[in-house]
Design a protein around this motif. Structure first.
Motif, PDB file in Angstrom:
ATOM      1  N   ALA A   7       0.883  -1.160   0.000  1.00  0.00           N
ATOM      2  CA  ALA A   7       0.000   0.000   0.000  1.00  0.00           C
ATOM      3  C   ALA A   7       0.920   1.209   0.000  1.00  0.00           C
ATOM      4  O   ALA A   7       2.005   1.172   0.565  1.00  0.00           O
ATOM      5  CB  ALA A   7      -0.889   0.014   1.243  1.00  0.00           C
ATOM      6  N   ILE A   8       0.505   2.266  -0.643  1.00  0.00           N
ATOM      7  CA  ILE A   8       1.335   3.457  -0.698  1.00  0.00           C
ATOM      8  C   ILE A   8       1.033   4.306   0.525  1.00  0.00           C
ATOM      9  O   ILE A   8      -0.087   4.753   0.726  1.00  0.00           O
ATOM     10  CB  ILE A   8       1.079   4.263  -1.980  1.00  0.00           C
ATOM     11  N   THR A  16       2.181  -5.391   3.606  1.00  0.00           N
ATOM     12  CA  THR A  16       1.217  -5.817   4.620  1.00  0.00           C
ATOM     13  C   THR A  16       0.258  -6.854   4.073  1.00  0.00           C
ATOM     14  O   THR A  16      -0.021  -6.878   2.871  1.00  0.00           O
ATOM     15  CB  THR A  16       0.429  -4.604   5.161  1.00  0.00           C
ATOM     16  N   ASP A  17      -0.246  -7.703   4.967  1.00  0.00           N
ATOM     17  CA  ASP A  17      -1.329  -8.629   4.650  1.00  0.00           C
ATOM     18  C   ASP A  17      -2.675  -7.988   4.962  1.00  0.00           C
ATOM     19  O   ASP A  17      -3.712  -8.562   4.675  1.00  0.00           O
ATOM     20  CB  ASP A  17      -1.201  -9.915   5.472  1.00  0.00           C
ATOM     21  N   ALA A  18      -2.671  -6.815   5.578  1.00  0.00           N
ATOM     22  CA  ALA A  18      -3.902  -6.122   5.965  1.00  0.00           C
ATOM     23  C   ALA A  18      -4.461  -5.352   4.768  1.00  0.00           C
ATOM     24  O   ALA A  18      -3.693  -4.815   3.966  1.00  0.00           O
ATOM     25  CB  ALA A  18      -3.624  -5.162   7.114  1.00  0.00           C
ATOM     26  N   GLY A  36      -3.180  -4.029  -1.616  1.00  0.00           N
ATOM     27  CA  GLY A  36      -3.720  -4.990  -2.568  1.00  0.00           C
ATOM     28  C   GLY A  36      -4.303  -6.219  -1.888  1.00  0.00           C
ATOM     29  O   GLY A  36      -4.841  -7.095  -2.549  1.00  0.00           O
ATOM     30  N   ALA A  37      -4.206  -6.293  -0.569  1.00  0.00           N
ATOM     31  CA  ALA A  37      -4.738  -7.443   0.168  1.00  0.00           C
ATOM     32  C   ALA A  37      -6.263  -7.416   0.136  1.00  0.00           C
ATOM     33  O   ALA A  37      -6.871  -6.378   0.384  1.00  0.00           O
ATOM     34  CB  ALA A  37      -4.245  -7.430   1.606  1.00  0.00           C
ATOM     35  N   PRO A  38      -6.879  -8.533  -0.175  1.00  0.00           N
ATOM     36  CA  PRO A  38      -8.345  -8.559  -0.271  1.00  0.00           C
ATOM     37  C   PRO A  38      -9.019  -8.531   1.101  1.00  0.00           C
ATOM     38  O   PRO A  38      -8.479  -9.026   2.078  1.00  0.00           O
ATOM     39  CB  PRO A  38      -8.625  -9.882  -0.976  1.00  0.00           C
ATOM     40  N   VAL A  39     -10.197  -7.929   1.129  1.00  0.00           N
ATOM     41  CA  VAL A  39     -11.048  -8.003   2.315  1.00  0.00           C
ATOM     42  C   VAL A  39     -11.751  -9.352   2.316  1.00  0.00           C
ATOM     43  O   VAL A  39     -11.945  -9.962   3.355  1.00  0.00           O
ATOM     44  CB  VAL A  39     -12.087  -6.857   2.324  1.00  0.00           C
ATOM     45  N   GLY A  40     -12.115  -9.823   1.144  1.00  0.00           N
ATOM     46  CA  GLY A  40     -12.834 -11.086   1.023  1.00  0.00           C
ATOM     47  C   GLY A  40     -14.334 -10.862   1.116  1.00  0.00           C
ATOM     48  O   GLY A  40     -14.803  -9.770   1.432  1.00  0.00           O
ATOM     49  N   THR A  41     -15.074 -11.902   0.832  1.00  0.00           N
ATOM     50  CA  THR A  41     -16.533 -11.837   0.916  1.00  0.00           C
ATOM     51  C   THR A  41     -16.958 -12.134   2.341  1.00  0.00           C
ATOM     52  O   THR A  41     -16.464 -13.075   2.959  1.00  0.00           O
ATOM     53  CB  THR A  41     -17.174 -12.839  -0.057  1.00  0.00           C
ATOM     54  N   LEU A  42     -17.842 -11.312   2.863  1.00  0.00           N
ATOM     55  CA  LEU A  42     -18.289 -11.438   4.245  1.00  0.00           C
ATOM     56  C   LEU A  42     -19.571 -12.243   4.320  1.00  0.00           C
ATOM     57  O   LEU A  42     -20.368 -12.254   3.386  1.00  0.00           O
ATOM     58  CB  LEU A  42     -18.506 -10.042   4.823  1.00  0.00           C
ATOM     59  N   THR A  43     -19.785 -12.903   5.447  1.00  0.00           N
ATOM     60  CA  THR A  43     -21.011 -13.661   5.691  1.00  0.00           C
ATOM     61  C   THR A  43     -22.038 -12.731   6.322  1.00  0.00           C
ATOM     62  O   THR A  43     -21.736 -12.090   7.340  1.00  0.00           O
ATOM     63  CB  THR A  43     -20.725 -14.841   6.640  1.00  0.00           C
ATOM     64  N   PRO A  44     -23.245 -12.639   5.743  1.00  0.00           N
ATOM     65  CA  PRO A  44     -24.261 -11.759   6.319  1.00  0.00           C
ATOM     66  C   PRO A  44     -24.564 -12.132   7.774  1.00  0.00           C
ATOM     67  O   PRO A  44     -24.650 -13.308   8.121  1.00  0.00           O
ATOM     68  CB  PRO A  44     -25.497 -11.991   5.444  1.00  0.00           C
TER      69      PRO A  44
END
Length: 132
Positions: A7-8, A16-18, A36-44
């Motif tokens: 990240a810049i 970072t992995d964050a 560039g680390a993904p947040v991913g898909t969250l579970t409702p």
């Protein structure tokens, strides 16, 4: 093997992995960026932690707060991180989406510490999605 995405920050890329990287410069100014680390898909309906890497080039101590305007269908647990003055530390906050949806939230990071509130704030947009 974990992937560290850059990240810049204020002074160059932060490995970072964050999904979010915060850099505090020697004048205690805050810069925040998406890595560039993904947040991913969250579970409702479930709480998920969003990791934040803090690079503290100013050795600032005190609170690092995260603020956001309300977004329909999104609950935020924006805990205040305690900056220890360490050059690098991990922080985070929690999110929960009520139902399958996609939301865009603007987050504002503020640091107030050893330099008496001279810190500027910085914002980043975060796209969150939940699917069944």
């Amino acid at each position: 093997m974990t992937h560290q995405a850059p990240a810049i920050g204020c002074c160059g890329p932060v490995e970072t992995d964050a999904p979010i990287a915060v850099t505090i410069n020697p004048e205690a100014r805050v810069n925040v960026a998406r890595s560039g680390a993904p947040v991913g898909t969250l579970t409702p309906g479930a709480w998920h932690t969003i990791s934040v890497t803090v690079v503290n080039d100013g050795f600032v101590t005190g609170p690092l707060a995260v603020e956001a305007e309300p977004v329909r269908g999104l609950e935020l647990d924006l805990t205040v991180a305690d900056l220890t003055g360490a050059p690098r530390q991990d922080a985070g906050f929690r999110v929960r989406l009520d139902e399958p949806t996609v939301v865009d939230v603007t987050l504002t990071f503020r640091a107030l510490g050893a330099l008496g509130g001279l810190a500027n704030h910085s914002t980043v947009n975060l796209l969150l999605s939940s699917l069944r």
